[in-house]
Design an enzyme around this catalytic site. Structure first.
Site, short mmCIF file in Angstrom:
data_model
loop_
_atom_site.label_atom_id
_atom_site.label_comp_id
_atom_site.label_asym_id
_atom_site.label_seq_id
_atom_site.Cartn_x
_atom_site.Cartn_y
_atom_site.Cartn_z
N SER A 24 0.84 -1.21 0.00
CA SER A 24 0.00 0.00 0.00
C SER A 24 0.87 1.25 0.00
CB SER A 24 -0.90 0.01 1.24
OG SER A 24 -0.13 -0.08 2.42
N ASN A 110 -2.28 -3.11 12.69
CA ASN A 110 -3.74 -2.98 12.58
C ASN A 110 -4.27 -1.76 13.33
OD1 ASN A 110 -3.35 -5.38 11.33
ND2 ASN A 110 -4.35 -6.66 12.87
N THR A 155 -41.05 24.52 -9.78
CA THR A 155 -41.30 23.13 -9.39
C THR A 155 -41.53 22.43 -10.72
OG1 THR A 155 -43.69 23.44 -9.18
CG2 THR A 155 -42.41 23.83 -7.20
N HIS A 156 -41.04 21.21 -10.81
CA HIS A 156 -41.08 20.45 -12.07
C HIS A 156 -40.40 21.23 -13.20
CE1 HIS A 156 -44.25 17.95 -10.15
NE2 HIS A 156 -44.63 19.12 -9.66
N SER A 277 -15.89 28.23 -26.56
CA SER A 277 -15.94 27.03 -27.39
C SER A 277 -14.82 27.13 -28.41
CB SER A 277 -17.31 26.97 -28.10
OG SER A 277 -17.21 26.25 -29.30
N LYS A 283 -19.92 31.44 -27.97
CA LYS A 283 -20.20 30.72 -26.72
C LYS A 283 -19.56 31.32 -25.47
CE LYS A 283 -22.50 27.63 -26.19
NZ LYS A 283 -22.43 26.21 -26.39
N ASN A 285 -19.61 29.53 -21.83
CA ASN A 285 -20.14 28.32 -21.18
C ASN A 285 -19.89 28.28 -19.67
OD1 ASN A 285 -21.10 27.26 -23.61
ND2 ASN A 285 -19.11 26.36 -24.10
N GLU A 290 -20.67 23.07 -14.37
CA GLU A 290 -20.88 21.71 -14.90
C GLU A 290 -19.87 20.75 -14.29
OE1 GLU A 290 -22.22 21.90 -19.40
OE2 GLU A 290 -20.65 23.36 -19.00
N TYR A 317 -9.34 -7.31 12.00
CA TYR A 317 -8.71 -6.72 10.81
C TYR A 317 -8.71 -7.71 9.66
CZ TYR A 317 -5.33 -4.71 7.63
OH TYR A 317 -4.73 -4.19 6.50
N1 ARG Z 1 -0.82 -1.98 4.90
C1 ARG Z 1 -1.84 -2.41 5.80
C2 ARG Z 1 -3.06 -1.52 5.65
O1 ARG Z 1 -2.88 -0.46 5.21
C3 ARG Z 1 -1.37 -2.31 7.21
C4 ARG Z 1 -1.95 -3.32 8.14
C5 ARG Z 1 -1.43 -4.64 7.80
N2 ARG Z 1 -1.67 -5.55 8.82
C6 ARG Z 1 -1.36 -6.80 8.66
N3 ARG Z 1 -1.56 -7.55 9.63
N4 ARG Z 1 -0.91 -7.25 7.50
O2 ARG Z 1 -4.16 -1.87 5.97
#
Ligand code: ARG
Length: 481
Positions: A24, A110, A155-156, A277, A283, A285, A290, A317
């Site tokens: 991650s 965790n 409305t509508h 545009s 134009k 816009n 949007e 977890y």
């Molecule tokens: N990279 C993990 C996360 O972001 C961290 C927790 C990982 N825990 C584990 N027991 N592998 O959720």
């Protein structure tokens, strides 16, 4: 890969491609500071409780705060599974394995990630709350300047009744204020210390969660370790609150997109906020509005993403939870970008008073007011409604505005009419008369503005109570150890 989180029991080295795929680290880069400060607070607590030697705690705190002061830029974020491992691997190299090896006492990744994400989400919730309330306050200020601007309410998407532009601005602000209230709720959900939950059931060591909470500015501590490590409700609430802000801005955007067309032409946009545009020279816009509306799709998708992610997860977890990152990280910039765009654009949005008045001048939008004038003269509403309906029909057939109605014609439809009753065909009179609570009358608008101001100010104060990361770093550094 330093292999910190591997033992003989885990088995031989994990396949490199799987480590990379499951990492991650790229997303974690967004909360390096949160990780460093969480660890610095944890090390301080471990030292103060005597769980680790004070010297080790001091050197851990010093190294972590020094890294934080460089905004985490010096933590090499490559070759590790996540930010937690990257920081521990770096500490192992800088303060040595004997000291670095004490940091993870009474802690799991965790509860560490649960802490980091809450710190991140709390900070962003406070920032979004500040920006949302600031825009709301700017909108009510604008409302005060538009009390004499009349236009039709729809409305509508059909002309319905005359209102003032101040009333429309207050309507937009009311929705935005509810979104801010939801954001304040999300902030509250993030504002709990998760650290100390451990892997899933707490610790046998004499940890002091109250101390850690104080150092990190958390007013509350989570109640149950098993729940804490599996809980992503705070992330869900943050994305939901973000979506609510985007939807509020989206409705306002749709109104402005429509009202700035040559068909409505109630609103004029300055060139400074309009796009051109590439082909059509004429134009002008409303791209900004949007895009605000369009970007709300991503904010809504983030809510759905997290709902799908947590649906069906077991207690405790689960690594699935790592997939919370994109939704959590991408909602705040979407919201802050849209709030900034609208705040910058609003002063360049002009209500065309003449066109606004023209949209209600023919009198048809005052048909209900005409019926209510009869009610005030004792006529049952349904009878009055039918009489006015007949008058509207006559006017439409004759191709004349309802305002051209003579007293004689009116009395032919219902004997209850008198000259004063017909005065409500003037849109300004009709608007001024709607003084019921929440109505478009001027006294009612003044009450709405005052109420919105006080709600928005109170909500903004909730954001101010959240310490910044710099303040947290100072509090940790100043704690006697
Ligand atoms: N990279 C993990 C996360 O972001 C961290 C927790 C990982 N825990 C584990 N027991 N592998 O959720």
């Amino acid at each position: 890969m330093s292999g910190i989180a591997r033992t003989q029991a885990t088995g031989g080295a994990m396949i490199e491609a799987l480590i990379t795929w499951s990492s991650s680290i790229d997303d974690d880069a967004a909360f390096v500071r949160e990780d460093l400060l969480g660890s610095a607070a944890h090390a301080t607590m471990l030292g103060k409780t005597g769980i680790i030697p004070v010297e080790a705690a001091r050197s851990l705190r010093g190294a972590l705060l020094a890294l934080d002061a460089s905004a985490g830029a010096t933590v090499p974020m490559t070759g590790e599974e996540d930010v937690h491992m990257a920081v521990e691997a770096l500490l192992t190299r800088t303060v040595g394995p004997d000291v670095a090896g004490r940091l993870h006492t009474a802690r799991s990744r965790n509860d560490q990630v649960a802490l980091d994400l809450r710190l991140f989400a709390r900070d962003r919730a406070a920032t979004m709350l500040r920006a949302t309330t600031a825009l709301g306050l700017a909108m009510v200020e604008r409302a005060e300047a538009e009390t004499a601007t009349l236009l039709a309410a729809y409305t509508h998407r059909q002309r319905a009744q005359p209102i003032s532009a101040a009333f429309l601005l207050c309507a937009w602000t009311a929705q935005l204020t509810r979104a801010a209230e939801t954001m304040a709720f999300a902030l509250g959900r993030c504002n709990e210390l998760a650290l100390g939950a451990g892997a899933c059931s707490g610790s046998s060591l004499p940890i002091d969660r109250t101390l850690t909470a104080r150092l990190l500015g958390f007013p509350r501590i989570t109640h149950n370790a098993l729940d804490t490590v599996g809980d992503r409700d705070f992330a869900l609430d943050l994305t939901w609150a973000s979506a609510r802000v985007m939807l509020a801005l989206g409705k306002m955007s749709t109104d402005l997109v429509d009202f700035s067309t040559s068909e409505f032409a109630i609103v004029r946009l300055d060139g400074s906020i309009a796009a051109g545009s590439s082909m059509m020279p004429q134009k002008k816009n409303p791209d900004v509005f949007e895009l605000v509306r369009g970007k709300s799709a991503h904010a809504v998708a983030n809510v759905t993403h997290l709902l799908m992610l947590v649906k069906g997860l077991a207690s405790g977890y689960n690594r699935d939870q790592q997939e919370d990152r994109r939704a959590l990280l991408s909602s705040p910039p979407l919201v802050l970008g849209a709030l900034d765009a609208v705040a910058r654009s609003l002063p360049h949005v002009h209500f065309d008073r003449a066109r606004g008045l023209a949209s209600v001048a023919d009198g048809f939008t005052q048909a209900t007011d005409l019926a209510e004038a009869l009610v005030q003269r004792g006529v049952p509403f349904r009878e009055a409604y039918k009489a006015v309906g007949a008058l509207v029909r006559q006017a439409v057939d004759a191709g004349t505005p309802l305002r051209a109605l003579t007293l004689e014609q009116a009395r032919a439809a219902h004997a209850g009419f008198d000259a004063e009753a017909l005065a409500v065909l003037d849109p300004a009179r009709a608007v001024a008369a709607k003084e019921s609570l929440g109505g478009t009358g001027p006294a009612s608008i003044a009450r709405q503005i005052a109420a919105l101001r006080s709600e928005l100010t109170a909500l903004a104060a909730r954001a101010e109570a959240v310490p910044s990361l710099d303040q947290i770093a100072r509090a940790i550094a100043q704690e006697t150890l």
